[in-house]
Design a protein around this motif. Structure first.
Motif, short mmCIF file in Angstrom:
data_model
loop_
_atom_site.label_atom_id
_atom_site.label_comp_id
_atom_site.label_asym_id
_atom_site.label_seq_id
_atom_site.Cartn_x
_atom_site.Cartn_y
_atom_site.Cartn_z
N THR A 194 -29.44 -41.75 -107.93
CA THR A 194 -28.28 -42.63 -108.11
C THR A 194 -27.04 -42.14 -107.35
N ARG A 195 -27.17 -41.05 -106.61
CA ARG A 195 -26.01 -40.45 -105.92
C ARG A 195 -25.34 -41.45 -104.98
N ASP A 196 -26.12 -42.12 -104.12
CA ASP A 196 -25.52 -43.06 -103.16
C ASP A 196 -24.81 -44.21 -103.86
N ALA A 197 -25.41 -44.72 -104.93
CA ALA A 197 -24.78 -45.82 -105.66
C ALA A 197 -23.46 -45.37 -106.29
N ARG A 198 -23.42 -44.14 -106.80
CA ARG A 198 -22.17 -43.62 -107.38
C ARG A 198 -21.08 -43.48 -106.32
N VAL A 199 -21.46 -42.99 -105.14
CA VAL A 199 -20.49 -42.85 -104.06
C VAL A 199 -19.96 -44.21 -103.63
N GLY A 231 -19.88 -46.93 -105.42
CA GLY A 231 -19.05 -47.44 -106.51
C GLY A 231 -17.65 -46.87 -106.47
N SER A 232 -17.55 -45.58 -106.17
CA SER A 232 -16.25 -44.94 -106.06
C SER A 232 -15.45 -45.51 -104.88
N LEU A 233 -16.12 -45.72 -103.75
CA LEU A 233 -15.44 -46.30 -102.59
C LEU A 233 -15.00 -47.74 -102.84
N ILE A 234 -15.80 -48.48 -103.58
CA ILE A 234 -15.43 -49.86 -103.93
C ILE A 234 -14.18 -49.85 -104.81
N THR A 287 -11.15 -49.04 -102.67
CA THR A 287 -10.79 -50.16 -101.81
C THR A 287 -10.13 -51.28 -102.61
N GLN A 288 -10.65 -51.55 -103.81
CA GLN A 288 -10.04 -52.57 -104.66
C GLN A 288 -8.61 -52.17 -105.04
N GLY A 289 -8.41 -50.89 -105.32
CA GLY A 289 -7.07 -50.39 -105.64
C GLY A 289 -6.12 -50.55 -104.45
N ASN A 290 -6.64 -50.26 -103.25
CA ASN A 290 -5.82 -50.43 -102.04
C ASN A 290 -5.39 -51.88 -101.88
N LEU A 291 -6.32 -52.80 -102.09
CA LEU A 291 -6.00 -54.23 -101.96
C LEU A 291 -5.00 -54.67 -103.03
N ALA A 343 -16.15 -56.20 -98.84
CA ALA A 343 -17.34 -57.06 -98.85
C ALA A 343 -18.56 -56.30 -98.36
N SER A 344 -18.40 -55.50 -97.32
CA SER A 344 -19.50 -54.71 -96.79
C SER A 344 -19.97 -53.66 -97.80
N LEU A 345 -19.03 -52.99 -98.45
CA LEU A 345 -19.39 -52.00 -99.46
C LEU A 345 -20.13 -52.63 -100.64
N GLN A 346 -19.66 -53.81 -101.07
CA GLN A 346 -20.30 -54.48 -102.20
C GLN A 346 -21.72 -54.92 -101.84
N GLU A 347 -21.90 -55.39 -100.63
CA GLU A 347 -23.24 -55.78 -100.17
C GLU A 347 -24.17 -54.57 -100.13
N ARG A 348 -23.66 -53.48 -99.59
CA ARG A 348 -24.45 -52.24 -99.50
C ARG A 348 -24.74 -51.70 -100.89
N PHE A 349 -23.80 -51.86 -101.82
CA PHE A 349 -24.00 -51.39 -103.19
C PHE A 349 -25.17 -52.11 -103.86
N VAL A 350 -25.25 -53.41 -103.67
CA VAL A 350 -26.34 -54.20 -104.26
C VAL A 350 -27.69 -53.69 -103.73
N GLN A 351 -27.76 -53.46 -102.43
CA GLN A 351 -28.99 -52.95 -101.83
C GLN A 351 -29.33 -51.55 -102.36
N THR A 352 -28.33 -50.71 -102.43
CA THR A 352 -28.55 -49.34 -102.89
C THR A 352 -28.92 -49.31 -104.37
N GLN A 353 -28.32 -50.19 -105.15
CA GLN A 353 -28.62 -50.25 -106.58
C GLN A 353 -30.08 -50.63 -106.81
N ALA A 354 -30.58 -51.57 -106.03
CA ALA A 354 -31.99 -51.96 -106.16
C ALA A 354 -32.90 -50.77 -105.82
N ALA A 355 -32.58 -50.05 -104.77
CA ALA A 355 -33.38 -48.87 -104.40
C ALA A 355 -33.26 -47.79 -105.47
N SER A 356 -32.08 -47.62 -106.05
CA SER A 356 -31.88 -46.63 -107.11
C SER A 356 -32.71 -46.97 -108.34
#
Length: 128
Positions: A28-33, A35-38, A41-45, A102-115
């Motif tokens: 789950t390491r990649d998904a956690r990373v 998630g943190s980046l998302i 980024t949401q805070g920045n926006l 948007a790119s991070l969220q898309e990648r998160f969905v893919q990574t979550q499925a693999a996790s």
């Protein structure tokens, strides 16, 4: 520096984790990373700007204690140097930040499925 403060306790806990917990943590390491980046980024926006961590070196005047040859003590002024982490506002391109989100969220969905698949494999390999 902030990441190091987060990672060190996790490493200490990982040493105590069971093989199953270690496997799941790795899966789950990649998904956690991501998630943190998302979240960042949401805070920045939401703010309209990013926060960058910088270190400042400051000199603090204090009192030090010394000892004479006869054993008596004395107090004198002395300077101590300390390093302080500060958050500094940084301008960002909001359109680029939205695209990054948007790119991070898309990648998160893919990574979550693999996790999820990797977690199932961890549970199969390391039953409790």
């Amino acid at each position: 520096m902030r990441r190091a403060l987060i990672i060190l306790p996790l490493l200490a806990l990982a040493a105590c984790a069971t093989p199953r917990e270690q496997c799941i943590s790795g899966a789950t390491r990649d998904a956690r990373v991501l998630g943190s980046l998302i979240s960042e980024t949401q805070g920045n926006l939401a703010r309209g700007y990013a926060l960058e961590q910088r270190q400042e070196i400051r000199t603090v005047r204090g009192s030090c204690q010394g000892r004479n040859a006869d054993g008596s003590t004395f107090v004198f002024s002395c300077d101590e140097t300390e390093t302080v982490n500060v958050s500094v506002p940084v301008a960002i391109d909001l359109n680029a930040e939205r695209a990054k989100l948007a790119s991070l969220q898309e990648r998160f969905v893919q990574t979550q499925a693999a996790s999820d698949q990797a977690i199932a494999q961890c549970i199969a390999v390391h039953p409790e």
